[in-house]
Write an enzyme that holds these catalytic residues in place. Structure first.
Site, PDB file in Angstrom:
ATOM      1  N   GLU A   1       0.807  -1.230   0.000  1.00  0.00           N
ATOM      2  CA  GLU A   1       0.000   0.000   0.000  1.00  0.00           C
ATOM      3  C   GLU A   1       0.839   1.280   0.000  1.00  0.00           C
ATOM      4  O   GLU A   1       0.531   2.222   0.717  1.00  0.00           O
ATOM      5  CB  GLU A   1      -0.920   0.016   1.235  1.00  0.00           C
ATOM      6  CG  GLU A   1      -1.860  -1.150   1.283  1.00  0.00           C
ATOM      7  CD  GLU A   1      -2.649  -1.238   2.595  1.00  0.00           C
ATOM      8  OE1 GLU A   1      -3.811  -1.627   2.541  1.00  0.00           O
ATOM      9  OE2 GLU A   1      -2.077  -0.935   3.662  1.00  0.00           O
TER      10      GLU A   1
HETATM   11  C1  TNX Z   1      -4.342  -3.890   5.001  1.00  0.00           C
HETATM   12  S1  TNX Z   1      -2.943  -6.229   4.173  1.00  0.00           S
HETATM   13  C2  TNX Z   1      -3.031  -3.692   5.418  1.00  0.00           C
HETATM   14  C3  TNX Z   1      -2.778  -3.239   6.795  1.00  0.00           C
HETATM   15  C4  TNX Z   1      -4.040  -3.081   7.585  1.00  0.00           C
HETATM   16  C5  TNX Z   1      -4.988  -4.206   7.249  1.00  0.00           C
HETATM   17  C6  TNX Z   1      -6.232  -4.183   8.059  1.00  0.00           C
HETATM   18  C7  TNX Z   1      -1.765  -5.270   4.188  1.00  0.00           C
HETATM   19  C8  TNX Z   1      -0.550  -5.772   3.623  1.00  0.00           C
HETATM   20  N1  TNX Z   1      -1.930  -4.029   4.693  1.00  0.00           N
HETATM   21  O1  TNX Z   1      -2.040  -2.039   6.775  1.00  0.00           O
HETATM   22  O2  TNX Z   1      -3.726  -3.097   8.938  1.00  0.00           O
HETATM   23  O3  TNX Z   1      -5.334  -4.121   5.884  1.00  0.00           O
HETATM   24  O4  TNX Z   1      -6.991  -5.327   7.810  1.00  0.00           O
END
Ligand code: TNX
Length: 450
Positions: free
Chosen positions: A258
């Site tokens: 992300e």
């Molecule tokens: C997505 S999954 C994220 C996290 C959040 C999570 C909450 C991923 C690699 N990153 O930063 O905590 O969703 O479910």
């Protein structure tokens, strides 16, 4: 483990063993058992366990524990009798990597809580603990030469709580405790996004040279290291170097998810470099599937999580010689609510009742990539979780279910035979004080149900 409840002395002695003993042997002479498998024979004259490696003996002991009456998990002497059913078991795992991830960044959890979670994971033969040690809202590990990461970056949490961090000796204590339970620690520093706490600690990591205040909301994708700055390269080398120095296990997780505030070219440049630094430090790079956008050393491990986009990144990782750990968010994310009525947790990946956690196959999740899957992992993100009982409630029963997904051949798995075995675990959870979700879909026995 058996002493408190049985009240027996149970001395551990070297020798051949005699009738009535629990015999532990490291001469299984059976290559199919691998490094974690075991045989366990219970007859009228005693218990005999054989394995190729100590890890197999440890796994067998967990099975023996499940075969004993649940009172064996009591912390004080119980009446017994300590009857074990007669069995002849030959058992070994489907996957070598059976992990649990704990997010200690969104909320910080002290060493004792992590150790408690390790105890609970070990009961189900989980062998990896992935620690998510940094994120926007908090930095949780002391790094030599970068003191502000903890004097500034550790002081908060989601919603503005007081935070915390592990000193070198705290982290080492966790690693040793995990090792004693045959669990490998995989440390993660998430980069080049999810770095708000680091940016607030060091102005030099920011493109404008200004350290922003820590944003403690749950928002994601709003921070980035300033790729190309010498200070960022120094930070990368120092952080990865520290993780490599303190971590005996083979993997260093460099995050990579992300990174919406990093340009595509900066992202590829940075993650390529990060994976190279990990390799130069003698470790294997692990990252969220997003890091398949970078050039990766062969054997790097991508963690598949985003079930929404057709697994393009997982496929890219494999094309680049990578391997996969399967954490599809719609089956393995322990932070997702069980039902819309669950108070804790998030639900961006839907709600996951107990059957959703069990009824999936790591090999057919992305069918063409089955050969490259080394295992599974259950991430426990902690935006909404602040205490050990919170963690336990979200992890149980789903973490125990994931343990079986990772261990047992698919042909031997089905919900109708699993559900009663899962139900039987509740007696131990009650004795051990493990908080759990008493799902109406599990046939809890009368005195064990929620
Ligand atoms: C997505 S999954 C994220 C996290 C959040 C999570 C909450 C991923 C690699 N990153 O930063 O905590 O969703 O479910």
């Amino acid at each position: 483990m058996l002493r408190p409840a049985t009240g027996f002395a149970l001395p551990v002695v070297a020798g051949l063993g005699a009738a009535g003993d629990i015999i532990l042997g490291l001469a299984a002479h059976d290559p199919t058992l691998g490094s974690e498998g075991y045989t366990l024979v219970v007859s009228a004259t005693g218990v005999t366990i054989e394995a190729n490696e100590p890890a197999g003996l440890f796994d067998a002991i967990q099975t023996l524990r499940q075969l004993l009456p649940p009172q064996v998990d009591a912390s004080s002497a119980q009446a017994g009798p300590w009857v074990v059913p007669g069995v002849r078991i030959s058992d070994y795992p489907r996957y070598a990597y059976r992990g649990a991830m704990l997010d200690v960044a969104r909320h910080f959890f002290p060493v004792a809580t992590v150790e408690q979670y390790i105890d609970e994971l070990a009961m189900y033969k989980i062998n990896v603990l992935h620690l998510h040690l940094s994120d926007d809202q908090g930095w949780r590990l002391a790094v030599d030469g970068w003191p502000a990461l903890t004097t500034v970056g550790s002081k908060t949490a989601v919603g503005g709580g007081s935070g915390g961090f592990y000193t070198t000796s705290d982290y080492t204590a966790i690693v040793k405790y995990a090792q004693a339970h045959f669990i490998t620690v995989v440390p993660e520093i998430d980069m080049p996004g999810h770095v708000g706490a680091a940016l607030s600690s060091y102005a030099s990591l920011n493109c404008d040279g200004v350290a922003p205040p820590i944003n403690t909301t749950e928002e994601v994708g709003h921070t980035s290291l300033c790729v190309g700055k010498p200070a960022v390269d120094q930070f990368l080398t120092a952080v990865v170097g520290e993780l490599a120095k303190l971590t005996p296990g083979p993997y260093i997780h460099i995050g990579g998810d992300e990174a919406a505030s990093t340009s595509a070219s900066d992202y590829a440049l940075f993650m390529t470099k990060a994976a190279q630094v990990v390799k130069a430090d003698g470790k294997t790079a692990m990252g969220w599937e997003d890091f398949a956008r970078a050039a990766l050393p062969t054997g790097s491990v991508a963690q598949y999580w985003d079930y929404r986009n057709g697994a393009a990144l997982a496929r890219q990782a494999v094309t680049k010689g990578g391997q996969l750990v399967m954490s599809p968010a719609d089956h393995t994310y322990l932070d997702q609510k069980y039902t819309p009525a669950t108070t804790l947790g998030l639900q961006w990946a839907g709600t996951h009742e107990v059957q959703d956690a069990y009824n999936w196959d790591p090999a057919t999740e992305v069918p063409d990539l089955a050969a490259d899957v080394i295992g599974v992992e259950g991430p426990l993100w902690t935006e909404t979780l602040t205490s050990l009982p919170d963690l336990q409630y979200m992890a149980f029963p789903r973490m125990a279910e994931l343990a079986e997904v990772g261990w047992t051949p698919q042909v031997q798995r089905n919900w109708s035979t699993f559900a009663p075995r899962l139900a039987a675990q509740a007696a131990a959870w009650k004795l051990l004080g493990i908080n759990y979700y008493a799902s109406p879909l599990v046939p809890w026995s009368e005195n064990a149900g929620g």
